[in-house]
Design a protein around this motif. Structure first.
Motif, PDB file in Angstrom:
ATOM      1  N   VAL A  89     -34.888  21.483  33.753  1.00 26.21           N
ATOM      2  CA  VAL A  89     -34.988  20.102  33.265  1.00 26.21           C
ATOM      3  C   VAL A  89     -35.510  20.161  31.842  1.00 26.21           C
ATOM      4  O   VAL A  89     -36.511  20.819  31.565  1.00 26.21           O
ATOM      5  N   MET A  90     -34.787  19.503  30.939  1.00 19.82           N
ATOM      6  CA  MET A  90     -35.173  19.475  29.526  1.00 19.82           C
ATOM      7  C   MET A  90     -35.694  18.087  29.176  1.00 19.82           C
ATOM      8  O   MET A  90     -35.100  17.080  29.565  1.00 19.82           O
ATOM      9  N   LEU A  91     -36.806  18.065  28.465  1.00 20.18           N
ATOM     10  CA  LEU A  91     -37.410  16.801  28.010  1.00 20.18           C
ATOM     11  C   LEU A  91     -37.466  16.819  26.491  1.00 20.18           C
ATOM     12  O   LEU A  91     -38.013  17.766  25.904  1.00 20.18           O
ATOM     13  N   ASN A  92     -36.897  15.805  25.864  1.00 17.19           N
ATOM     14  CA  ASN A  92     -37.019  15.722  24.409  1.00 17.19           C
ATOM     15  C   ASN A  92     -38.441  15.325  24.031  1.00 17.19           C
ATOM     16  O   ASN A  92     -39.031  14.454  24.659  1.00 17.19           O
ATOM     17  N   ILE A  93     -38.978  15.971  23.000  1.00 17.66           N
ATOM     18  CA  ILE A  93     -40.308  15.621  22.497  1.00 17.66           C
ATOM     19  C   ILE A  93     -40.115  14.816  21.218  1.00 17.66           C
ATOM     20  O   ILE A  93     -39.691  15.363  20.191  1.00 17.66           O
ATOM     21  N   LEU A  94     -40.412  13.527  21.301  1.00 13.28           N
ATOM     22  CA  LEU A  94     -40.299  12.659  20.127  1.00 13.28           C
ATOM     23  C   LEU A  94     -41.657  12.551  19.439  1.00 13.28           C
ATOM     24  O   LEU A  94     -42.702  12.847  20.044  1.00 13.28           O
ATOM     25  N   GLY A  95     -41.621  12.108  18.204  1.00 19.91           N
ATOM     26  CA  GLY A  95     -42.855  11.965  17.430  1.00 19.91           C
ATOM     27  C   GLY A  95     -43.895  11.068  18.101  1.00 19.91           C
ATOM     28  O   GLY A  95     -45.089  11.202  17.840  1.00 19.91           O
ATOM     29  N   THR A 135     -38.401  22.734  28.063  1.00 20.62           N
ATOM     30  CA  THR A 135     -37.527  22.980  29.214  1.00 20.62           C
ATOM     31  C   THR A 135     -38.352  23.619  30.316  1.00 20.62           C
ATOM     32  O   THR A 135     -39.058  24.605  30.066  1.00 20.62           O
ATOM     33  N   PHE A 136     -38.284  23.029  31.489  1.00 21.05           N
ATOM     34  CA  PHE A 136     -38.926  23.624  32.655  1.00 21.05           C
ATOM     35  C   PHE A 136     -37.876  24.312  33.503  1.00 21.05           C
ATOM     36  O   PHE A 136     -36.853  23.709  33.842  1.00 21.05           O
ATOM     37  N   VAL A 137     -38.116  25.579  33.797  1.00 23.63           N
ATOM     38  CA  VAL A 137     -37.247  26.307  34.730  1.00 23.63           C
ATOM     39  C   VAL A 137     -38.088  26.666  35.951  1.00 23.63           C
ATOM     40  O   VAL A 137     -39.305  26.864  35.841  1.00 23.63           O
ATOM     41  N   ALA A 138     -37.452  26.701  37.100  1.00 23.97           N
ATOM     42  CA  ALA A 138     -38.170  26.977  38.346  1.00 23.97           C
ATOM     43  C   ALA A 138     -37.171  27.474  39.382  1.00 23.97           C
ATOM     44  O   ALA A 138     -35.966  27.293  39.211  1.00 23.97           O
ATOM     45  N   PRO A 139     -37.681  28.073  40.466  1.00 25.02           N
ATOM     46  CA  PRO A 139     -36.750  28.509  41.516  1.00 25.02           C
ATOM     47  C   PRO A 139     -35.974  27.362  42.118  1.00 25.02           C
ATOM     48  O   PRO A 139     -34.840  27.536  42.555  1.00 25.02           O
ATOM     49  N   GLY A 170     -43.334  27.608  34.369  1.00 20.35           N
ATOM     50  CA  GLY A 170     -41.931  27.393  33.973  1.00 20.35           C
ATOM     51  C   GLY A 170     -41.744  26.646  32.673  1.00 20.35           C
ATOM     52  O   GLY A 170     -40.622  26.260  32.332  1.00 20.35           O
ATOM     53  N   ALA A 171     -42.840  26.413  31.907  1.00 20.38           N
ATOM     54  CA  ALA A 171     -42.731  25.619  30.674  1.00 20.38           C
ATOM     55  C   ALA A 171     -42.230  26.474  29.509  1.00 20.38           C
ATOM     56  O   ALA A 171     -42.705  27.587  29.294  1.00 20.38           O
ATOM     57  N   ASN A 172     -41.271  25.954  28.774  1.00 22.01           N
ATOM     58  CA  ASN A 172     -40.790  26.588  27.535  1.00 22.01           C
ATOM     59  C   ASN A 172     -40.821  25.541  26.437  1.00 22.01           C
ATOM     60  O   ASN A 172     -40.096  24.542  26.500  1.00 22.01           O
ATOM     61  N   LEU A 173     -41.653  25.773  25.436  1.00 22.90           N
ATOM     62  CA  LEU A 173     -41.816  24.795  24.352  1.00 22.90           C
ATOM     63  C   LEU A 173     -41.021  25.232  23.132  1.00 22.90           C
ATOM     64  O   LEU A 173     -41.085  26.399  22.722  1.00 22.90           O
ATOM     65  N   ALA A 185     -36.462  20.785  42.297  1.00 20.12           N
ATOM     66  CA  ALA A 185     -37.600  19.911  42.630  1.00 20.12           C
ATOM     67  C   ALA A 185     -38.876  20.409  41.938  1.00 20.12           C
ATOM     68  O   ALA A 185     -39.658  19.617  41.404  1.00 20.12           O
ATOM     69  N   GLU A 186     -39.070  21.736  41.922  1.00 16.56           N
ATOM     70  CA  GLU A 186     -40.270  22.270  41.270  1.00 16.56           C
ATOM     71  C   GLU A 186     -40.221  22.043  39.757  1.00 16.56           C
ATOM     72  O   GLU A 186     -41.223  21.703  39.130  1.00 16.56           O
ATOM     73  N   ALA A 187     -39.049  22.240  39.174  1.00 13.61           N
ATOM     74  CA  ALA A 187     -38.916  22.021  37.726  1.00 13.61           C
ATOM     75  C   ALA A 187     -39.209  20.564  37.389  1.00 13.61           C
ATOM     76  O   ALA A 187     -39.916  20.258  36.412  1.00 13.61           O
ATOM     77  N   GLN A 188     -38.702  19.650  38.230  1.00 18.42           N
ATOM     78  CA  GLN A 188     -38.927  18.218  37.983  1.00 18.42           C
ATOM     79  C   GLN A 188     -40.403  17.849  38.142  1.00 18.42           C
ATOM     80  O   GLN A 188     -40.938  17.037  37.388  1.00 18.42           O
TER      81      GLN A 188
END
Ligand code: ATP
Ligand code: MG
Length: 401
Positions: free
Chosen positions: A326-332, A377-381, A356-359, A384-387
């Motif tokens: 799951v990717m989350l955009n980081i806005l100002g 981006t969160f990656v997980a097995p 699982g956090a990748n910044l 549901a875990e990534a979310q």
């Protein structure tokens, strides 16, 4: 992989002596992540961009400070590099044509010019619907008052979109009546627009594809996108709503579209899935795309490494996804804790403590609300875990989930 062509192309291999250079038109975050991918494969990167402090310029070996139509700047780029790509779709097609007289340019002026003009893009989609199996939304060109008079009821309510330069929901107005269209057309300075019927969307997906100079193409897994205030908010892969049937149709459509366009490079195609389950093609971006950022952490080959491979005429990479993401955009916005202009650094230490956090931050030092500053981006097995980790990050950053 799709059909291969018998034509052979000499690849542009990375090399230390003489150094092998790749060029990119544009200095934004997409250019930065492209440069980083190219550099990790052993290439030197030159960026052509008018502003002198830009995300890609900070990491490239060379920044050519010139406008996108500056002949001298383009010639310097062409002399330095053996291949040039673009990181944003509004680069003048004429500049790409000029570059292509000296170097390999991917994507080429044709593909970019279709994608940067909503009328050309819609006509192209209609023209290849028999092959792609998908149609765009019903639409009509609005370039004059007479066009407005001639709007049929079936196109209303709709969305009036400027033909050129629209992004992140800018350059579009929702309209219910002919009078609304007239007001919106005036408010946009009577530039050429496209009226699109408002469709009942169930959800939105995008398909990232890449095609090599030899005609081979690859398609990444379907990404499900959620927008907020017209800006991409999250991308989830695999998409929780995406059925196998929808994924197959979207992937087949993407492969037909990229082949029909004779395109070389990474192309992202956005689709709507309607409440009745049908698929509608919306638009395409002739470059890596925000909704493909998850590939950096969740796929064997990132969309940026794929762009390098395509433009260097190397074999395309494996698009297999190895982790749900799951990717989350980081806005100002997350630099502001209240309504004042005071900024503070977000609690990245707490975010990075989440599994699982990748910044990815883009090197922009002046956070502004609604400005894309980076992504997580969160990656997980499991998805549901990534979310779950993404929700925890939203809580830390003060973003409503
Ligand atoms: P971006 O470049 O950020 O993808 P954009 O400004 O080029 O966006 P679109 O992608 O065409 O514009 O539209 C933005 C959003 O508006 C879409 O993601 C979708 O949510 C909504 N939208 C656009 N067209 C329609 C339509 N015909 N019916 C319903 N919703 C639509
Ligand atoms: Mg869009």
């Amino acid at each position: 992989m799709s059909k291969s062509s018998p034509q052979q192309f000499t690849p542009f291999l990375p090399s230390a002596n003489p150094q092998a250079w790749l060029g990119v038109m544009g200095g934004g975050q997409l250019g930065r992540m492209f440069a980083q991918a190219a550099q990790s494969m052993g290439y030197q990167v030159a960026v052509l961009e008018p502003s002198d402090d830009c995300p890609a310029g900070q990491v490239a070996q060379r920044l050519i400070n010139a406008g996108y139509s500056d002949g001298q700047g383009l010639d310097v780029l062409a002399a330095q590099c053996f291949a040039v790509t673009t990181e944003f779709e509004n680069v003048p097609a004429d500049s790409l044509s000029r570059l292509s007289q000296h170097v390999f340019v991917a994507p080429d002026a044709h593909g970019v010019s279709v994608a940067q003009d909503r009328i050309a893009e819609k006509s192209f989609f209609v023209g290849c619907a028999a092959k792609s199996g998908v149609q765009p939304a019903p639409h009509k060109v609005i370039a004059s008052q007479a066009d407005i008079d001639a709007i049929g009821d079936e196109l209303l309510p709709g969305i009036l979109k400027t033909v050129r330069m629209g992004y992140d929901g800018k350059g579009q107005v929702r309209v219910r009546s002919r009078e609304d269209v007239r007001a919106a057309f005036d408010s946009m300075g009577q530039v050429a627009c496209l009226l699109e019927k408002m469709l009942p969307l169930a959800y939105e997906v995008s398909v990232l594809t890449a095609r090599g100079a030899d005609g081979q193409s690859v398609v990444y897994p379907i990404a499900e996108n959620v927008h907020r205030d017209g800006i991409l908010f999250t991308t989830t892969v695999p998409g929780p709503n995406v059925s196998d049937d929808c994924a197959k149709k979207a992937q087949a459509a993407a492969q037909a579209i990229v082949a029909e366009l004779g395109y070389v490079g990474v192309l992202c195609i956005e689709f709507f899935v309607l409440k009745d389950g049908s698929l509608v093609v919306n638009e395409m971006a002739p470059r890596p795309h925000n909704s493909g950022h998850y590939t950096m952490d969740a796929c064997v080959t990132s969309q940026f490494a794929q762009q390098v491979r395509a433009m260097a005429r190397l074999p395309l990479g494996d698009v297999r996804q190895h982790s749900p993401a799951v990717m989350l955009n980081i806005l100002g916005d997350v630099w502001f804790s209240d309504e004042t202009d005071a900024t503070r650094e977000p609690a990245w230490d707490q975010v990075l403590a989440l599994p699982g956090a990748n910044l990815h931050l883009y090197g922009k030092d002046d956070p502004r609300r609604a400005r894309k500053m980076g992504h997580l981006t969160f990656v997980a097995p499991t998805l549901a875990e990534a979310q779950q980790q993404l929700n925890a990050a939203c809580a830390i950053l003060g973003i409503a989930p």
